[in-house]
Design a protein around this motif. Structure first.
Motif, PDB file in Angstrom:
ATOM      1  N   THR A 189     -23.467  17.869  32.402  1.00 23.62           N
ATOM      2  CA  THR A 189     -23.840  18.387  31.090  1.00 23.62           C
ATOM      3  C   THR A 189     -24.495  19.757  31.225  1.00 23.62           C
ATOM      4  OG1 THR A 189     -24.201  16.110  30.361  1.00 23.62           O
ATOM      5  CG2 THR A 189     -25.166  17.845  28.993  1.00 23.62           C
ATOM      6  N   ALA A 190     -25.414  19.871  32.174  1.00 18.38           N
ATOM      7  CA  ALA A 190     -26.141  21.127  32.366  1.00 18.38           C
ATOM      8  C   ALA A 190     -25.195  22.254  32.790  1.00 18.38           C
ATOM      9  CB  ALA A 190     -27.238  20.927  33.410  1.00 18.38           C
ATOM     10  N   LEU A 191     -24.221  21.939  33.651  1.00 18.82           N
ATOM     11  CA  LEU A 191     -23.252  22.958  34.054  1.00 18.82           C
ATOM     12  C   LEU A 191     -22.429  23.441  32.873  1.00 18.82           C
ATOM     13  CD1 LEU A 191     -21.842  21.593  37.449  1.00 18.82           C
ATOM     14  CD2 LEU A 191     -23.420  23.512  37.091  1.00 18.82           C
ATOM     15  N   THR A 192     -21.906  22.492  32.109  1.00 17.68           N
ATOM     16  CA  THR A 192     -21.093  22.848  30.941  1.00 17.68           C
ATOM     17  C   THR A 192     -21.875  23.748  30.003  1.00 17.68           C
ATOM     18  OG1 THR A 192     -19.897  20.768  30.985  1.00 17.68           O
ATOM     19  CG2 THR A 192     -19.911  21.930  28.907  1.00 17.68           C
ATOM     20  N   VAL A 193     -23.106  23.347  29.702  1.00 17.01           N
ATOM     21  CA  VAL A 193     -23.906  24.111  28.751  1.00 17.01           C
ATOM     22  C   VAL A 193     -24.169  25.505  29.298  1.00 17.01           C
ATOM     23  CG1 VAL A 193     -26.165  24.257  27.639  1.00 17.01           C
ATOM     24  CG2 VAL A 193     -24.945  22.075  27.689  1.00 17.01           C
ATOM     25  N   ASN A 194     -24.521  25.590  30.570  1.00 15.58           N
ATOM     26  CA  ASN A 194     -24.793  26.897  31.174  1.00 15.58           C
ATOM     27  C   ASN A 194     -23.576  27.813  31.112  1.00 15.58           C
ATOM     28  OD1 ASN A 194     -26.331  28.805  32.846  1.00 15.58           O
ATOM     29  ND2 ASN A 194     -24.792  28.290  34.392  1.00 15.58           N
ATOM     30  N   LEU A 195     -22.383  27.209  31.276  1.00 14.27           N
ATOM     31  CA  LEU A 195     -21.164  28.016  31.320  1.00 14.27           C
ATOM     32  C   LEU A 195     -20.604  28.336  29.938  1.00 14.27           C
ATOM     33  CD1 LEU A 195     -19.552  26.068  34.291  1.00 14.27           C
ATOM     34  CD2 LEU A 195     -20.219  28.488  34.356  1.00 14.27           C
ATOM     35  N   LEU A 196     -20.707  27.356  29.020  1.00 10.48           N
ATOM     36  CA  LEU A 196     -20.051  27.536  27.718  1.00 10.48           C
ATOM     37  C   LEU A 196     -21.004  27.936  26.605  1.00 10.48           C
ATOM     38  CD1 LEU A 196     -17.570  24.508  27.486  1.00 10.48           C
ATOM     39  CD2 LEU A 196     -17.085  26.887  28.106  1.00 10.48           C
ATOM     40  N   SER A 197     -22.293  27.606  26.754  1.00 14.36           N
ATOM     41  CA  SER A 197     -23.214  27.841  25.646  1.00 14.36           C
ATOM     42  C   SER A 197     -24.626  28.034  26.189  1.00 14.36           C
ATOM     43  CB  SER A 197     -23.144  26.620  24.706  1.00 14.36           C
ATOM     44  OG  SER A 197     -24.014  26.797  23.613  1.00 14.36           O
ATOM     45  N   PRO A 198     -24.819  29.123  26.954  1.00 15.68           N
ATOM     46  CA  PRO A 198     -26.066  29.285  27.711  1.00 15.68           C
ATOM     47  C   PRO A 198     -27.333  29.324  26.855  1.00 15.68           C
ATOM     48  CG  PRO A 198     -24.678  31.255  27.855  1.00 15.68           C
ATOM     49  CD  PRO A 198     -23.850  30.194  27.230  1.00 15.68           C
ATOM     50  N   ALA A 199     -27.199  29.600  25.565  1.00 19.96           N
ATOM     51  CA  ALA A 199     -28.402  29.626  24.726  1.00 19.96           C
ATOM     52  C   ALA A 199     -28.857  28.218  24.332  1.00 19.96           C
ATOM     53  CB  ALA A 199     -28.143  30.461  23.473  1.00 19.96           C
ATOM     54  N   THR A 200     -28.000  27.230  24.561  1.00 14.61           N
ATOM     55  CA  THR A 200     -28.338  25.845  24.216  1.00 14.61           C
ATOM     56  C   THR A 200     -29.251  25.261  25.293  1.00 14.61           C
ATOM     57  OG1 THR A 200     -26.219  25.562  23.096  1.00 14.61           O
ATOM     58  CG2 THR A 200     -27.349  23.553  23.780  1.00 14.61           C
ATOM     59  N   LYS A 201     -30.325  24.612  24.829  1.00 17.26           N
ATOM     60  CA  LYS A 201     -31.230  23.965  25.790  1.00 17.26           C
ATOM     61  C   LYS A 201     -30.646  22.645  26.283  1.00 17.26           C
ATOM     62  CE  LYS A 201     -35.835  25.625  24.725  1.00 17.26           C
ATOM     63  NZ  LYS A 201     -37.173  25.273  24.309  1.00 17.26           N
ATOM     64  N   VAL A 202     -30.981  22.271  27.512  1.00 16.19           N
ATOM     65  CA  VAL A 202     -30.584  20.965  28.042  1.00 16.19           C
ATOM     66  C   VAL A 202     -31.841  20.141  28.259  1.00 16.19           C
ATOM     67  CG1 VAL A 202     -29.430  19.721  29.899  1.00 16.19           C
ATOM     68  CG2 VAL A 202     -28.576  21.962  29.195  1.00 16.19           C
ATOM     69  N   VAL A 203     -31.937  19.027  27.570  1.00 10.20           N
ATOM     70  CA  VAL A 203     -33.109  18.159  27.670  1.00 10.20           C
ATOM     71  C   VAL A 203     -32.653  16.758  28.057  1.00 10.20           C
ATOM     72  CG1 VAL A 203     -35.063  17.149  26.413  1.00 10.20           C
ATOM     73  CG2 VAL A 203     -34.366  19.522  25.938  1.00 10.20           C
ATOM     74  N   ALA A 204     -33.310  16.164  29.040  1.00 10.20           N
ATOM     75  CA  ALA A 204     -32.950  14.818  29.471  1.00 10.20           C
ATOM     76  C   ALA A 204     -33.998  13.816  29.015  1.00 10.20           C
ATOM     77  CB  ALA A 204     -32.825  14.767  30.990  1.00 10.20           C
ATOM     78  N   GLY A 205     -33.556  12.578  28.820  1.00 10.75           N
ATOM     79  CA  GLY A 205     -34.468  11.464  28.627  1.00 10.75           C
ATOM     80  C   GLY A 205     -34.469  10.635  29.895  1.00 10.75           C
ATOM     81  N   GLU A 206     -35.652  10.167  30.300  1.00  9.54           N
ATOM     82  CA  GLU A 206     -35.734   9.350  31.518  1.00  9.54           C
ATOM     83  C   GLU A 206     -36.674   8.167  31.269  1.00  9.54           C
ATOM     84  OE1 GLU A 206     -37.474  11.137  35.132  1.00  9.54           O
ATOM     85  OE2 GLU A 206     -35.858  10.158  36.260  1.00  9.54           O
ATOM     86  N   PRO A 207     -36.321   6.978  31.738  1.00 11.59           N
ATOM     87  CA  PRO A 207     -37.225   5.836  31.548  1.00 11.59           C
ATOM     88  C   PRO A 207     -38.484   6.012  32.396  1.00 11.59           C
ATOM     89  CG  PRO A 207     -35.025   5.127  32.306  1.00 11.59           C
ATOM     90  CD  PRO A 207     -35.095   6.608  32.470  1.00 11.59           C
ATOM     91  N   ALA A 208     -39.631   5.698  31.806  1.00 12.36           N
ATOM     92  CA  ALA A 208     -40.894   5.800  32.544  1.00 12.36           C
ATOM     93  C   ALA A 208     -40.892   4.898  33.778  1.00 12.36           C
ATOM     94  CB  ALA A 208     -42.060   5.448  31.622  1.00 12.36           C
ATOM     95  N   GLY A 209     -40.112   3.833  33.729  1.00 14.60           N
ATOM     96  CA  GLY A 209     -40.054   2.899  34.854  1.00 14.60           C
ATOM     97  C   GLY A 209     -39.147   3.346  35.988  1.00 14.60           C
ATOM     98  N   ALA A 210     -38.545   4.518  35.837  1.00 14.67           N
ATOM     99  CA  ALA A 210     -37.656   5.047  36.903  1.00 14.67           C
ATOM    100  C   ALA A 210     -37.679   6.559  36.767  1.00 14.67           C
ATOM    101  CB  ALA A 210     -36.234   4.506  36.740  1.00 14.67           C
TER     102      ALA A 210
END
Lengths: 316, 316
Positions: free
Chosen positions: A189-210
């Motif tokens: 996802t981050a690669l695609t965004v960087n290449l196709l739409s660099p102004a778009t932010k990439v934000v991930a969700g991660e479980p607190a338990g991992a």
């Protein structure tokens, strides 16, 4: 086998390669969900992907990227989750053997799913050591090609096609969100965004338990989870070297969420959007709801990673 | 108010009238489901309709068919189900009052849904007598127009638009299936098929625990259910005079299914198609699975009527 971080031509080639095999999944919106979130959200529904998860994209690209010689000997992996099913189906569609190493105590429904795609299931003990030893043995004996579930550039290029389709459909987005476990989907996802739409932010969700990705990013080095424990069972794995490098470069933020927040977000999606998503898939939406104020009025794309749940064991 | 069985021009007018309010719901297919059924099935996903059910189509058409004078005074009905929500939303979108008579013991979630659409909820006792008396009182006091949940030609014409969209998308089908409770959806479906695709058969699924349509059709007169009891709680009602007449003329067959068959079909759709459907919506698919041999190799359209379930009380 791709040896470098995939560039745009690699991602485009992967998309072309897998396009007749994958489902071009729909993008769903809901005015009720938008009202609750205060943002305009575009859900890329990979729960409707073949085998019920985005994992089929990467597995398919990996299989199709093998040489004729390699194909004959088949592919192998250790997994009891969506990657196992994705690889088994990708192998079946290409008429090559697949060997899936699975712990003896894996649920019968998971074994049967993989067997149903014509793969061979090889039992191991329920320890990482036994999984790795058994896989090594299979790879040696059969000459099969080991397809890693995430730390592999062909896998990453395949997963990158989900956000490519999303952006192509929605146009400019302010943010794109994905869950993070081993980091295959998030890297792609981050690669695609960087290449196709660099102004778009990439934000991930991660479980607190991992929460290894959160801490690894902060520390600037991989800090694997010890005894990860979360309802988001697709996100128990820690980052690999390749995914860590890409995520370090191109991901703007990781938001941690509790299991309760994951369950609430999952329930909201089931109730309001009438789609079945697995706990792991609810993690980015849970992250958005947790830090709503950051996303007010924005156009946000969310990758719904999969929909494989055991209906006999729901958390509601 | 439409006084005769809707003809094609009435159904087309209804579709035009409601088109900017409704969702044009998608048609889903699944190669796994097709494999299991031995038929090519096209699911018209009204679980994705506004308020989560096809009922919004009919309610919207009824509201939009009122005169200016009638609109001012608003609409009323007694229902604790999808019709209540559909009518409440249709009224809200047209800025007219809606009065919904509901038993005191109706679940809070259902009351809140209707209140959320800005309707006024009027409590009654949990008996048919009290519902009817309370409604009559409201209609008299407010001058509101009573919108019957199914025995009404404007409602029927609205419901008919679901199968119209389905046929327009899929082309010729051998069979179209819908569930039957009060018969609004089935009547509308049967009219559409008769007018647009007369060679297509119309087959209904009906719960064995509320099997008045099956027996009424056989007897040639309305035989209401006594103490209906089924998990398909949207199908407890018996046919009305208008729906009975249309169904008698244009429905080819009604197949009865047990609650166990309904639950199995519902589970299959959740697991394989990753969509949330309510028990009532699983009834026609359960009917197809029960009498598989009749549908072998055929192109079958199924109206998925809705997706409103209480996730805290699932039957799996």
């Amino acid at each position: 086998m791709t040896q470098n971080i995939p560039d745009l031509s690699k991602i485009e080639a992967a998309h072309k390669r897998i396009s007749s095999f994958i489902h071009k999944t729909p993008v769903f919106t809901s005015s009720i969900i938008n009202g609750i979130a205060g943002a305009e959200i575009f859900f890329k529904c990979e729960n409707f992907q073949r085998v019920g998860a985005f994992k089929f994209r990467g597995a398919c690209n990996a299989v199709l990227s093998l040489s004729e010689e390699e194909r004959k000997k088949g592919v192998a992996t250790h997994s009891s989750g969506n990657h196992a099913q994705g690889l088994a189906l990708a192998a079946k569609l290409n008429n090559i053997p697949a060997y899936i190493v699975m712990p003896k105590n894996a649920p019968a429904v998971k074994k049967n799913a993989v067997l149903g795609y014509g793969a061979e299931v090889i039992d191991c003990e329920a320890t990482l050591q036994s999984r790795e030893d058994t896989l090594e043995h299979v790879v040696k004996e059969k000459g099969a090609y080991f397809v890693h579930p995430f730390n592999d550039y062909d896998i990453i290029a395949g997963q990158a096609t989900a956000s490519k389709e999303l952006i192509e459909e929605t146009g400019k987005l302010d943010v794109i969100m994905a869950p993070v476990g081993g980091g295959g989907l998030l890297s792609g996802t981050a690669l695609t965004v960087n290449l196709l739409s660099p102004a778009t932010k990439v934000v991930a969700g991660e479980p607190a338990g991992a929460d290894d990705a959160y801490h690894s990013l902060k520390a600037g080095k991989i800090i694997p989870s010890t005894n990860p424990n979360t309802i988001a069972d697709g996100l128990l794995t820690s980052l690999g070297t390749k995914t860590f490098e890409i995520i370090s470069k191109y991901v703007d933020e990781i938001i941690m969420v509790s299991d309760e927040e994951i369950i609430n977000a999952m329930r909201l999606v089931w109730e309001r959007m009438k789609i079945v998503i697995e706990p792991s898939a609810a993690v980015p939406f849970a992250a958005l709801l947790k830090e709503k104020e950051k996303f007010q009025g924005q156009r946000v794309g969310i990758i719904i990673s999969g929909g494989n749940v055991d209906l006999g064991k729901l958390p509601f």
